[in-house]
Design a protein around this motif. Sequence first.
Motif, short mmCIF file in Angstrom:
data_model
loop_
_atom_site.label_atom_id
_atom_site.label_comp_id
_atom_site.label_asym_id
_atom_site.label_seq_id
_atom_site.Cartn_x
_atom_site.Cartn_y
_atom_site.Cartn_z
N MET A 235 4.10 -13.29 1.11
CA MET A 235 4.65 -14.12 0.20
C MET A 235 4.07 -15.48 -0.10
N ALA A 236 4.87 -15.94 1.16
CA ALA A 236 4.67 -17.81 1.60
C ALA A 236 2.60 -17.61 1.33
N ALA A 237 2.06 -17.05 1.98
CA ALA A 237 0.34 -16.93 1.93
C ALA A 237 0.24 -16.78 0.19
N GLY A 238 0.03 -15.98 -0.40
CA GLY A 238 0.59 -15.65 -1.93
C GLY A 238 0.07 -16.56 -2.18
N LEU A 239 2.07 -17.68 -2.30
CA LEU A 239 1.83 -18.94 -2.57
C LEU A 239 0.70 -20.08 -2.27
N SER A 240 0.69 -20.53 -0.94
CA SER A 240 -0.24 -21.05 -1.15
C SER A 240 -1.08 -20.76 -1.33
N LYS A 241 -2.02 -19.79 -1.77
CA LYS A 241 -2.91 -19.82 -2.67
C LYS A 241 -2.90 -20.03 -4.77
N ALA A 242 -1.95 -19.24 -4.36
CA ALA A 242 -1.61 -19.09 -6.11
C ALA A 242 -1.59 -20.47 -6.45
N LEU A 243 -1.20 -21.40 -5.37
CA LEU A 243 -0.16 -22.63 -6.26
C LEU A 243 -1.03 -24.01 -5.69
N GLU A 293 2.80 5.42 -11.52
CA GLU A 293 3.27 6.39 -12.37
C GLU A 293 3.71 6.18 -13.31
N LEU A 294 5.04 5.78 -13.18
CA LEU A 294 5.55 5.38 -14.17
C LEU A 294 5.22 4.39 -15.32
N ASN A 295 4.78 3.40 -14.27
CA ASN A 295 3.97 2.09 -15.38
C ASN A 295 2.75 1.90 -14.73
N PRO A 296 1.54 2.76 -15.05
CA PRO A 296 0.20 1.91 -14.84
C PRO A 296 -0.03 0.75 -14.61
N GLU A 297 0.65 -0.12 -15.54
CA GLU A 297 0.04 -2.19 -15.90
C GLU A 297 0.72 -2.35 -15.01
N LEU A 298 1.83 -1.25 -14.03
CA LEU A 298 2.50 -2.27 -12.84
C LEU A 298 2.10 -3.54 -11.87
N GLN A 299 2.55 -5.18 -11.76
CA GLN A 299 1.30 -5.63 -11.32
C GLN A 299 1.93 -5.88 -9.94
N THR A 300 1.04 -6.07 -9.19
CA THR A 300 1.41 -6.29 -7.60
C THR A 300 1.72 -7.58 -7.45
N TYR A 301 1.70 -7.91 -6.34
CA TYR A 301 2.82 -9.45 -6.23
C TYR A 301 1.29 -10.76 -6.98
N GLU A 302 -0.04 -10.65 -6.24
CA GLU A 302 -0.95 -11.46 -5.98
C GLU A 302 -1.45 -11.07 -8.00
N GLN A 303 -1.05 -10.07 -8.42
CA GLN A 303 -1.54 -10.12 -10.28
C GLN A 303 -0.23 -11.20 -10.64
N TRP A 304 0.90 -10.60 -10.09
CA TRP A 304 2.17 -11.84 -10.65
C TRP A 304 1.98 -12.43 -10.56
N LEU A 305 1.95 -12.89 -9.45
CA LEU A 305 1.45 -14.79 -9.38
C LEU A 305 0.29 -14.67 -9.93
N ALA A 306 -0.96 -14.98 -10.16
CA ALA A 306 -1.79 -14.70 -11.07
C ALA A 306 -1.22 -15.46 -12.59
N GLY A 307 -0.23 -14.59 -13.11
CA GLY A 307 -0.09 -14.80 -14.43
C GLY A 307 1.72 -15.82 -14.48
N HIS A 308 1.97 -15.61 -12.87
CA HIS A 308 3.07 -16.36 -13.08
C HIS A 308 3.01 -17.91 -12.45
N ALA A 309 2.52 -18.09 -11.59
CA ALA A 309 2.43 -19.28 -10.70
C ALA A 309 2.89 -20.40 -11.03
N LYS A 310 1.86 -20.68 -12.62
CA LYS A 310 2.48 -21.62 -12.62
C LYS A 310 3.76 -22.28 -13.09
#
Length: 315
Positions: A235-243, A293-310
Amino acid sequence: MADKKIIAVIGATGAQGSGLVRAILADTSGQFAARAITRNPNSDKAKALAAAGAEVVAADVDDEASLTRAFTGAYGAFCVTFFWDHFSAEKEVAEAGHMARAAKAAGVTHVVWSTLEDTRTFMKLDDPRMPTLHGKYKVPHFDGKGEGDQQFRDAGVPTTFLLTAFYWENFISFGSGPKPAGDGTFVLTLPMGQAKLPAIGVEDIGKCALGVFKRPDLIGKRIGIAGGAPTGDEMAAGLSKALGVTVKYNDIPPDVYRGFGFPGADDLGNMFQFKRDFNDAYVKSRSLELSRELNPELQTYEQWLAGHAKAIPLG
Ligand SMILES: NC(=O)c1ccc[n+]([C@@H]2O[C@H](COP(=O)([O-])OP(=O)(O)OC[C@H]3O[C@@H](n4cnc5c(N)ncnc54)[C@H](OP(=O)(O)O)[C@@H]3O)[C@@H](O)[C@H]2O)c1
């Protein structure tokens, strides 16, 4: 509209419920109509839902008769409780009972109950690993929801028990995000050791719930959802990259977290310790495959960060 199946959504102006209302309104299959339930149809958020195409109906989870009226004519009902508004697990159990009985009385065909584990089925109250809170709980905001499951069984209403997960949005609005370390870097402080933390974007909870309403075969089932299950370091590595800053994971003992002093720190300290100490079972109970399966648009952590890090505050 008249031939659509109505889904009545509790908490429609909030995180989980608004995600479901938006998912229903955006659903190209057109099977469902959204009935947004709020205590105040005149609020800006309620008016925005009406403007987007939802029917807005007033009800309160503490008033069973209002719920019965609000559920009448609905095919489905999404039920959720609001622990952090009152910090009472007992109240959540009572509210689960109100919603369950109202859904039964209104003849609802499919309820989705947003629940969590009763952690007392994993450890007894006298288990010394973590303190007992409020006299009879280990993790009050989990235990009340888990105990609330029985209310739906007792009411005999067709229910899918939907185990949700930690919101990624807690990094934005719940104070769980990175904090300055004092040297220009940041720390993500969690008492999770090297355990994995299943988590999900709130809009994905709504999209998954819509997927559940499309699956009558899931009635009577207990299922769990998540978009990813990273470790603290990941999680910290993802935040470092996105922020674009350095974020390090700061693993602390649960006792230290419980002592932070903010309202609910003891409950959250116990929650993280529960997730850490029973990590295999906790992770297994939330299937990434079923969630997708329930939600084909499900975001991975990285995808969520790309859309919300700001939106993540670095204060
Ligand atoms: N944060 C996390 O990581 C996480 C993860 C899993 C589960 N949860 C659980 O999620 C639950 C909260 O869901 P949420 O985040 O979707 O809530 P939320 O964003 O706080 O929104 C709750 C909405 O529910 C409505 N509400 C509040 N009290 C009500 C009442 N008495 N009757 C009817 N409606 C009422 C409010 O709408 P009106 O003012 O319009 O009535 C409010 O907009 C909590 O119990 C929490 O434990 C949280």
